[in-house]
Design an enzyme around this catalytic site. Structure first.
Site, PDB file in Angstrom:
ATOM      1  N   PHE B 124     -29.467 -20.660-111.518  1.00  0.00           N
ATOM      2  CA  PHE B 124     -30.337 -20.559-112.686  1.00  0.00           C
ATOM      3  C   PHE B 124     -30.415 -19.109-113.135  1.00  0.00           C
ATOM      4  CE2 PHE B 124     -32.293 -24.428-110.723  1.00  0.00           C
ATOM      5  CZ  PHE B 124     -32.058 -25.296-111.776  1.00  0.00           C
ATOM      6  N   LEU B 126     -32.873 -17.333-115.373  1.00  0.00           N
ATOM      7  CA  LEU B 126     -34.117 -17.459-116.137  1.00  0.00           C
ATOM      8  C   LEU B 126     -34.843 -16.124-116.256  1.00  0.00           C
ATOM      9  CD1 LEU B 126     -36.324 -19.172-117.516  1.00  0.00           C
ATOM     10  CD2 LEU B 126     -37.155 -19.810-115.251  1.00  0.00           C
ATOM     11  N   GLN B 276     -54.707 -17.602 -73.365  1.00  0.00           N
ATOM     12  CA  GLN B 276     -55.295 -18.507 -74.354  1.00  0.00           C
ATOM     13  C   GLN B 276     -55.008 -18.043 -75.777  1.00  0.00           C
ATOM     14  OE1 GLN B 276     -59.626 -18.812 -74.627  1.00  0.00           O
ATOM     15  NE2 GLN B 276     -59.458 -20.995 -74.277  1.00  0.00           N
ATOM     16  N   GLU B 360     -39.467 -18.422-107.243  1.00  0.00           N
ATOM     17  CA  GLU B 360     -39.916 -19.709-107.834  1.00  0.00           C
ATOM     18  C   GLU B 360     -41.403 -19.664-108.182  1.00  0.00           C
ATOM     19  OE1 GLU B 360     -36.254 -21.403-107.863  1.00  0.00           O
ATOM     20  OE2 GLU B 360     -38.007 -22.440-108.612  1.00  0.00           O
ATOM     21  N   SER B 363     -47.193 -16.462-105.404  1.00  0.00           N
ATOM     22  CA  SER B 363     -48.458 -17.082-105.003  1.00  0.00           C
ATOM     23  C   SER B 363     -49.503 -16.909-106.108  1.00  0.00           C
ATOM     24  CB  SER B 363     -48.978 -16.426-103.722  1.00  0.00           C
ATOM     25  OG  SER B 363     -48.174 -16.777-102.622  1.00  0.00           O
TER      26      SER B 363
END
Lengths: 378, 381, 378, 381
Positions: B124, B126, B276, B360, B363
């Site tokens: 692509f 773009l 832990q 793409e 966020s």
């Protein structure tokens, strides 16, 4: 109460800043790529006293307070994290350990001035986790042979090993964990090729192998069997210096991100005008101030002769965490450009990540804090 | 009725992808990362395994396996090699876009060849230097001539730009304000005037190429127009929404692999196994990735049913990429110095996954989409 | 693969939503203040089958799948967290435990239909931490006396104890941990005044004291000595229901915050137009979707008869965490108003916090996850 | 030169505050929270302990102990009772503001009486229903008359509004745009036309009152004007910047008390003591509060030296209040069900501390201040 550096120290910091702007920052990307820092640069920094920050002047050092030494490490880290980590480890671990031991081992005094040039830094090869789990973590043995020792085994992921002229190693001996200073050209000593690390690529992390390396007893550091006890003090110093490195990385990233956000436009206005970007910058700046004050406080305690362990552990956990988060946000603010090596933020993020994970990571520091809380409660 | 099991054909595609990942990608991934370059052979083998047209009808040479199967497959390949996976993702989306918007000639000319790997991969074109998240600011122009169109302008951040055999290119065909003057073109990689830039030097995904592409008096015929003139924006939206499902699937795979590798490393390290904090870090990472997978599959499932999925794709993308990055960080922390050494794949994962929060749609862009939707749904509180 | 509820279930959910809008949401603040839910409301919900969600219809229950039951709990929680927690604990712990035990103890079957009205819910009194640390955490002893048992000791912080008609208690017996069903009016049973809890104030949390309480052996639940093993299954169910409560609290808070942000103006425009507010809402919505899918997935596993523990633990840790964070952001979006009891967000935050800390907190769930990972690795 | 030790007089004030907190506040704090109302007696005793004018010159009846001492003292009182502390904070700031901006008559009329507790406490009347963070939107008006001024309008969120004996009131005295038409007035609590609203019903700080105040044809003399006409905005800024140091100190005290109480509880609970997650949660909380205290003291120290401290106060406030809230949450988690029971003070702390992220400028407002400063300092990157 006073939060300001002395004027002299501010001047010194400005000088180092200028040096960094001229000789370090423009090349940090190349060095990262080449995975090495040129010897000439190490020499130049040596002439400024940066390889013997806290050594007295009459022993060839810069004679600086711990506070000032941390301020200079912070400056270096704002320009190049790898170089700063190398210098920090040399000053606050290797050199500091030999200096402490030289009080009772006069034969070591001569080594100190030789170590101040930075041409062949001193690497400190304590195994990850050794402080927590004891000498079982040490993969080197020392056998007494007359007035010398024979050392065998390996230490992994030793920062600076690829360029080091000397090593402080920790070995299991008959009397318990014992430390030694070894020359890099000692027979039977082998340094692996530099490891391909995530960050601090130019800091020459490598594995160290010892096969029947002979070390005279006069190069033993501290009493036999006491090395891990002695190491706790050095670890605290090193944690403190890591905190200073983290502050510099974060400040550098904040400056980059803030400058970029004011230049880069989107939808017809600088992205700095978007609240989401402002928030990220505000949180980075706030985290940085907190990190720096924790660092200076710990350094000041050290200069005052007060116990350092807890304060250094606090500075380290907060500062390295804030640096990882902040450098990642700085990269995000740069968008796609931040992901390329054209901009220095991706390197800062890798360096911060490496710093956070190095030498037991923040986990070691948090254990120190948890133990201290438990101890206070009895 | 609620059902979270993949069906047989979905499971079958995932299995194909898993063995492709194990046998082809994994053994080469570290070297590919180190040497860089374009993973030609990996992609040729992907074509042979039928992974270049997963959600493309069988009549056009694809697998016709649907979006859920596509997502599962991408997650599998990303576990082994995120760099090859991004080229794979984009090529799949190019095949889908041509299938969906192309006329019969365009479909038969390009889609089967994309699926067979004869065009290497699709790409692509773009983004532009000044208009990363802002298609309204696009400057590349396509001018109509007697013989078709002439393209002029510069594109940026093109995945597989060095080697792709077919480019989907967006360009301005009129001065209509905003996005209304934008059209889409199919431009074969060997078209004169299509000038490939040098690959960017990146933090990660070093085994994929990202380049600029300049269009310098680049002439294409009238049949190059994809869909209607001036209707390029919906094409971009479909490519992006679908792309988000792919990238979220990719990030998920990287995260899962990191957590599994860290768990295995820790199990073999007495000093860490009993801690832990290590156990909890891995437990939280596993939990978050579990949620992420559900979000990704839900978006894929909606797309597969032809329902709106833009909001769900945004939620899946922002959650999965950020949680996968967090998972890689936790994995590295759990492993200590070894986690920061290229000798362990988690080191590469940490570099590779970071870009999924950016490409793409960053966020930040996803959060804008999501908050707009909230405002609409809960208008009155 | 299918992510939709059946149409029937959607209709049922809509009915419950309407009921909540009319009879629950407008009064939740009063109940919180009064620290009690009126009996009439409990009755009304009983007529809808909400006190026997998963019981078969021929046993007086609503006969719903676990997925649907969770969807209804989520609806309740969006209106009132305390009521939802009370109903969730009754259905997914107390009632579920008795129902499971009734398979081998037919005498218990009669209790089940009596428990479906909600007039006197069944409280489940497992001590915090008992699953992790074993029967040592149980502060109740059971001594066999012919065909009955004498129970002594206490269970602390029991949700719903102040209104419960029955209690499931866990006691140390000769054969090991053993569970019993006790009537609230049993001689020697004492319930403290309702505790002043941070959240879920109307859910009647109280301490339970037993002094020589006599329980016939036919009201023993499961085999002697096996109670903690049995409890693990019930804990997983309860964790699942907590996750559904968390989803409802978070959705309610998101709706409130989103509506408020669009009405409230600052600097001449709705605060919803500021990116910082948009970001908060986007993160709440994203966290909510993740929480809900984890919850439904776990419920679906339960309906499929697959092992539930890990999936429920995942849903619980993520959902309660997201609810605490999200409700706090919702309060922040409301500014000073959010801190007053005029708006429901402060209650939602307290309820979420209470939920997160209740019954061992997310810590218990995380331990389940850590154990599962350890087990898979051998 | 760097020095983090409090000097003797600072330590002495902190010690006074500590014993006041232990002896007066702590025994009553739980009951005060439960019954609500205004803590008259606590404040009377604060006056006797010299805690109502810590940073006010001795000549005016204060301690003249400086801002660092003030911050240390507030942290000590907040450990025991955050509700009394907020009234104390505000009254101290009112005394400072009158000292700084008042003329000789105003100073001698009010400051000694504030310090002696004769005015109960002072209060600020700044916020309005539509203008929480936006002084430009202020609507309360002061109209000049022959005999002075008439105030008309409504104020909101006034700490100690039920009982304060002196109000610092901001009102618009001209139509100059933005903040330039705003002036400040000193209005005694018994002035006719000053109508106190009912206390808000709050999540926490239940032992302090927060009310609206209506000004209904409220007449004050010409001597009520504090500072110059039209120069009310700088007064507000001083009150807010100083107030931020106070609120950050308050939040710090609540957080420290919560961590200490949790550590003590955990030490007595065999099941929790050995849990690494508990130890780490407390270690992280202690670390963050340590950093917070340094930020708070640095801002206090700058203010004490007369240097600019607005940015530092914002940083201290946002960091400390958010980290203190996190610390209280961690403390409650470490304690489990007991932490959510009013029988333990951490439950109250969790409710009390939450408002510190809102009043004296929300976290959002602080971030705006901080990011503006960054832009200025790092303009060119």
């Amino acid at each position: 109460m006073d939060f300001d550096l002395d004027e002299d120290d501010q001047l010194l910091r400005d000088t180092v800043r200028q040096l960094c702007e001229q000789s370090v920052r423009p090349h940090a990307g190349e060095w990262d790529e080449a995975r090495a820092i040129p010897a000439a640069v190490r020499d130049e920094l040596g002439r400024m006293g940066l390889w013997a920050l806290r050594q007295p002047e009459d022993e060839g050092g810069a004679g600086l307070s711990t506070v000032t030494a941390c301020a200079l490490v912070e400056e270096l880290a704002a320009a190049d994290g790898a170089l700063a980590m190398l210098i920090a480890a040399h000053n606050f671990a290797g050199l500091a350990h030999v200096a402490a031991a030289s009080a009772s081992q006069p034969a070591l005094a001569g080594e100190l001035s030789a170590m101040a040039s930075g041409q062949r830094p001193c690497a400190w090869a304590l195994a990850e986790g050794a402080l927590g789990s004891g000498e079982g973590a040490l993969a080197i043995t020392a056998t007494r042979q007359g007035d010398a020792w024979a050392l065998d085994g390996e230490a992994r992921h030793v920062l600076g090993a690829a360029v080091a002229g000397r090593f402080v190693v920790f070995a299991r001996a008959e009397d318990g964990p014992t430390a030694f200073l070894i020359d890099a050209d000692a027979g039977g000593l082998h340094v692996s090729a530099p490891l391909r690390t995530h960050g601090a690529r130019a800091a020459g992390t490598a594995h160290l192998g010892l096969q029947g390396v002979r070390v005279p007893d006069e190069r033993r550091l501290g009493a036999p069997g006491r090395a891990l006890t002695d190491a706790a003090t050095i670890v605290a110093l090193r944690e403190l210096s890591w905190a200073a490195v983290a502050c510099g990385l974060l400040r550098g990233a904040l400056q980059q991100a803030s400058g970029y956000a004011q230049q880069r436009e989107q939808f017809g206005r600088p992205i700095a005008s978007f609240q989401a970007i402002q928030w990220k910058l505000a949180d980075m700046a706030t985290g940085l101030e907190a990190a720096w004050l924790l660092t200076v406080q710990a350094a000041w305690r050290c200069d005052q002769g007060r116990p350092l362990g807890e304060a250094a552990a606090r500075a380290r956990t907060w500062a390295t965490g804030a640096a990882v988060r902040g450098c990642s946000e700085a990269l995000q603010i740069h968008g796609g450009y931040g992901y390329t090596r054209e901009y220095p933020v991706e390197r800062a993020l890798r360096d911060a990540r490496q710093l956070e994970a190095t030498a037991g990571g923040s986990a070691t520091a948090r254990s120190v804090l948890a133990d201290a809380i438990a101890e206070r409660l009895g | 009725m609620i059902d979270f099991s993949p069906n047989e054909s979905q499971a079958a595609v995932a299995a194909v992808a898993r063995s492709y990942a194990k046998e082809v990608l994994e053994p080469r991934a570290a070297t590919l990362d180190r040497t860089g370059g374009f993973p030609h052979d990996n992609l040729a083998q992907a074509a042979r395994a039928g992974l270049l047209g997963i959600n493309v009808p069988e009549a056009l040479g694809g697998r016709g396996a649907g979006v859920v199967a596509y997502s599962l497959a991408i997650t599998e390949t990303a576990r082994a090699c995120a760099a090859t996976t991004v080229a794979l993702c984009v090529s799949n989306m190019v095949a889908e876009v041509v299938t969906h918007f192309g006329n019969e000639d365009q479909r038969t000319a390009y889609v089967p060849r994309l699926c067979r790997g004869e065009l290497v991969v699709g790409a692509f074109a773009l983004s532009e230097p000044g208009a990363g998240s802002d298609p309204g600011g696009m400057r590349t122009k396509a001018t109509r001539t007697d013989r078709g169109w002439v393209l002029e302008g510069s594109k940026l951040w093109i995945t597989s730009g060095t080697d792709a055999g077919l480019f989907v290119v967006w360009a301005r065909t009129s001065d209509a304000p905003g996005t209304r003057g934008i059209s889409t073109f199919l431009v074969p990689g060997d078209t004169p005037g299509l000038v490939r830039g040098k690959p960017e030097h990146k933090m990660g995904l070093c085994g994929s190429t990202t380049t600029a592409i300049d269009f310098e008096a680049c002439e294409v015929g009238p049949q190059a127009l994809l869909g209607e003139e001036g209707r390029g924006f919906p094409v971009a939206m479909m490519a992006l929404d679908g792309g988000r499902v792919g990238i979220a699937s990719q990030a998920l795979g990287v995260g899962l692999a990191a957590v599994e590798a860290a768990a295995e490393f820790v199990a073999g390290d007495a000093g860490r196994r009993g801690q832990q904090w290590v156990q909890w870090a891995l437990a939280d990472a596993a939990t978050e990735l579990d949620a992420a997978q559900l979000l990704v599959l839900r978006a894929a499932w909606l797309k597969e049913r032809g329902q709106p999925f833009s909001r769900e794709a945004s939620i899946a993308k922002v959650f999965t990429t950020e949680r996968a990055f967090a998972a890689c960080n936790r994995a590295v922390e759990a492993m200590g110095a070894a986690g920061c050494d290229e000798a362990h794949a988690v080191e590469r994962g940490l570099r590779d996954v970071r870009v999924t929060m950016i490409y793409e749609g960053t966020s930040e862009v996803q959060r804008i989409v999501i908050s707009r939707d909230i405002m609409r749904r809960f208008a009155s509180g």
